[in-house]
Write an enzyme that holds these catalytic residues in place. Structure first.
Site, PDB file in Angstrom:
ATOM      1  NE  ARG A  45      -5.508  10.623 -12.195  1.00 40.12           N
ATOM      2  CZ  ARG A  45      -4.956  10.212 -11.060  1.00 40.12           C
ATOM      3  NH1 ARG A  45      -4.140  11.005 -10.392  1.00 40.12           N
ATOM      4  NH2 ARG A  45      -5.220   9.008 -10.592  1.00 40.12           N
ATOM      5  CG  ASP A 144      -0.661  14.955   0.691  1.00 39.66           C
ATOM      6  OD1 ASP A 144      -0.450  13.756   0.890  1.00 39.66           O
ATOM      7  OD2 ASP A 144      -0.851  15.430  -0.439  1.00 39.66           O
TER       8      ASP A 144
END
Length: 274
Positions: A45, A144
């Protein structure tokens, strides 16, 4: 589309010491403890960030992260390394229970989707309240850690493939099908999006002022990323914002057994505040 590998070019390796530094960064920034088996995922990633800055290896990238004017890049690392797998009406047994509970309940309803990712959970909840609820006085807080996920949630736009778990007829009832350039996508209706407020909240830190109280809290599939002590702190902090009789939903793969909280089990992974 991923870039084609260049023949003869050796990809940089993420050394043990570099991975430990990234583990520490994630723990300090989010409370998430990256397991050793996540190292290939981390390397994969972050490779795109090495390419973005044209850096030869992770050592140079870590040096960049230490510079004061790269705070936004540190936040991006947290975004990239936070798993955000989700879909509409995930764990359908929860929504079946929630719908039955809604049909019997009277009065105002405040709901918190505490790890909302890209918005599928809070919008699923909004549809369920519209379908089964008995009150018009309701709202949903969707929070979040990831700002990029919150931005996606704010749009309310998703691929049609994500509607595969919708109850029959709900896609047409609560969403708009895209046309033209938006073909193959849908958007949650404005009336539902307006019921959902989005906010950045780091669950390992004291909750911001104005969060709570709630009649329902969904805290699903997030506790698995924390050690046992942190799990207890997070759940205790959230239960303090749950009204007596309110419901707490956790993921089916998670457990809060032995936490000594004022909760009773109503159904698998569904608890009620005493």
């Amino acid at each position: 589309m991923a870039a084609e590998p260049v023949p003869g070019l050796r990809l940089p390796e993420l050394a043990d010491s570099q991975f430990r530094l990234l583990q520490r960064l994630m723990l300090e920034a989010s409370g998430i403890a990256l397991a050793a088996n996540k190292r290939p995922l981390v390397a994969g990633r972050l490779m795109k960030r090495l390419r973005h800055y044209q850096l030869p290896g992770y050592e140079q990238y870590l040096q960049l992260l230490e510079q004061p004017h790269y705070l936004a890049e540190r936040r991006l690392v947290v975004d990239l390394l936070t798993t955000n797998e989700t879909y509409f009406f995930r764990e359908p047994a929860h929504f079946a229970f929630f719908g039955q509970w809604l049909a019997k309940r009277k009065g105002a309803l405040r709901i918190w989707s505490a790890a909302c990712s890209s918005g599928e959970e809070p919008y699923s909840l909004a549809m369920a309240v519209s379908e089964h609820g008995t009150t018009q006085d309701w709202s949903i807080l969707a929070s979040d850690l990831s700002l990029s996920m919150l931005e996606r949630a704010a749009s309310g736009i998703y691929d049609l493939a994500q509607a595969r778990h919708f109850p029959e007829g709900w896609l047409h009832r609560y969403c708009l099908n895209g046309v033209g350039a938006m073909h193959g996508r849908f958007r949650v209706q404005a009336a539902l999006r307006q019921r959902v407020s989005l906010r950045e909240v780091n669950l390992v830190q004291p909750l911001p002022e104005g969060v709570g109280p709630f009649e329902v809290i969904f805290l699903r599939n997030v506790l698995i990323y924390f050690d046992n002590d942190e799990k207890q702190r997070i759940v205790r902090r959230l239960v303090e914002q749950l009204v007596p009789g309110g419901l707490l939903f956790i993921g089916h793969a998670e457990s809060i057994h032995g936490f000594g909280l004022p909760l009773r089990l109503l159904s698998p992974s569904v608890y009620q505040h005493l």
